[in-house]
Scaffold this motif. Structure first.
Motif, mmCIF file in Angstrom:
data_model
loop_
_atom_site.group_PDB
_atom_site.id
_atom_site.type_symbol
_atom_site.label_atom_id
_atom_site.label_comp_id
_atom_site.label_asym_id
_atom_site.label_seq_id
_atom_site.Cartn_x
_atom_site.Cartn_y
_atom_site.Cartn_z
ATOM 1 N N GLU A 1 57.399 28.310 80.566
ATOM 2 C CA GLU A 1 56.188 27.548 80.212
ATOM 3 C C GLU A 1 55.104 27.757 81.271
ATOM 4 O OE1 GLU A 1 55.218 25.652 77.559
ATOM 5 O OE2 GLU A 1 56.990 26.470 76.590
ATOM 6 N N ALA B 1 51.333 29.525 81.078
ATOM 7 C CA ALA B 1 50.158 28.647 81.236
ATOM 8 C C ALA B 1 49.036 29.440 81.896
ATOM 9 C CB ALA B 1 50.521 27.450 82.098
ATOM 10 N N VAL C 1 49.658 24.403 87.570
ATOM 11 C CA VAL C 1 50.750 23.628 86.972
ATOM 12 C C VAL C 1 51.036 22.426 87.877
ATOM 13 C CG1 VAL C 1 53.210 23.700 86.362
ATOM 14 C CG2 VAL C 1 51.772 25.731 86.004
ATOM 15 N N LEU D 1 49.162 23.086 82.687
ATOM 16 C CA LEU D 1 50.482 22.604 82.269
ATOM 17 C C LEU D 1 50.908 21.472 83.198
ATOM 18 C CD1 LEU D 1 53.133 23.098 80.538
ATOM 19 C CD2 LEU D 1 53.920 24.503 82.462
ATOM 20 N N ARG E 1 48.830 21.765 78.306
ATOM 21 C CA ARG E 1 50.031 21.273 77.601
ATOM 22 C C ARG E 1 50.870 20.398 78.536
ATOM 23 N NH1 ARG E 1 52.190 25.315 73.678
ATOM 24 N NH2 ARG E 1 53.999 25.730 74.971
#
Ligand SMILES: C[S@@+](CC[C@H](N)C(=O)[O-])C[C@H]1O[C@@H](n2cnc3c(N)ncnc32)[C@H](O)[C@@H]1O
Length: 253
Positions: free
Chosen positions: A30, A34, A38, A101, A134
């Protein structure tokens, strides 16, 4: 001292959980997908965060426990990494950065005790997401049969040896479930052993989790301003359908 307030957690967490890695590839994938920084919420001793930094991902962390953050800083130093991890509560934090993210691995969201706290945290995550950012997190799917267990007293989990210090521990665990309040208490008891096997110190480490149902979390996401989400029954995109599954959520505004 509840949850990770006890300073002993900084010493023992990696010995108990350092090898748990079922979720690692999911969060690393993930993060690599991204398009920007993060944030790991409740980053603990860096089980995930340090791996993100090793991949040269612009990763940040917050955690409410200073002993866990101290341990993270020490590990980062040894690895020659710069960890931007600060003490903050997931229910109310303010960072200058916006994130592509935000991740909350290893069921940390379940440490929140009330709907107000859960909503405050989700709203805070939303505010810190970049446009198109996200949120990814996981916690166990509550299943009546599994939660009917527990309460059977202390069980010997395992013996643990700290390779760094040579210290030996016996780790005991008991689990009890309070259905009225949807609360699970996990009591870890860590006995430190002498060379001869006698107990020389005992640490009691209670953890409390509040389980959350799928439809309940959907409502929380909606109330916090998220408009799209997917939920899976594991870290490899499995459908959520069976018992003993992990709910893995990906949400966006
Ligand atoms: C199970 S550990 C997970 C640590 C790390 N994310 C990992 O995957 O190994 C849970 C973490 O949540 C943190 N935590 C609990 N409540 C928190 C809160 N309100 N705000 C920020 N961190 C919190 C604890 O201090 C602890 O480090």
């Amino acid at each position: 001292m509840m949850n990770y307030e006890n300073p002993f957690w900084g010493e023992i967490y990696d010995l108990i959980h350092g090898g748990d890695d079922a979720d690692v590839d999911f969060y690393l994938d993930e993060a690599m997908r991204a398009n920007g920084p993060v944030l790991e919420v409740a980053c603990g001793t860096g089980r995930i965060l340090l791996r993100l930094l090793q991949l040269e991902i612009d990763a940040w962390g917050i955690d409410v426990s200073q002993p866990m953050l101290d341990r993270l800083a020490e590990k980062a130093r040894r690895l020659g990494l710069q960890a931007r991890a600060v003490r903050a509560d997931m229910r109310a934090f303010t960072l200058s950065q916006r994130f592509a993210l935000i991740i909350v691995p290893f069921r940390s969201f379940l440490h929140l005790e009330t709907k107000e706290d859960q909503l405050a945290a989700l709203s805070c995550f939303r505010k810190h997401l970049a446009p198109d950012g996200r949120l990814a997190l996981n916690f166990f799917a509550p299943v009546a049969e599994a939660l009917a267990g527990g309460g059977g007293g202390l069980r010997l989990g395992r013996e643990i040896v700290d390779a760094g210090t040579g210290r030996r521990y016996k780790a005991w665990q008991s689990v009890s479930n309070d259905h009225q309040n949807r609360r699970q208490t996990i009591d870890w008891v860590l006995q430190e052993l002498s060379g001869g096997g006698e107990v020389v110190a005992t640490n009691s480490l209670p953890l409390r989790l509040h389980w959350i149902y799928k439809s309940e979390f959907e409502l929380l996401l909606k109330a916090a301003g998220f408009s799209q989400w997917s939920v899976y029954g594991g870290f490899n995109g499995e459908p959520l359908e069976g018992e003993g599954q992990e709910m893995v959520w990906i949400a966006s505004v």
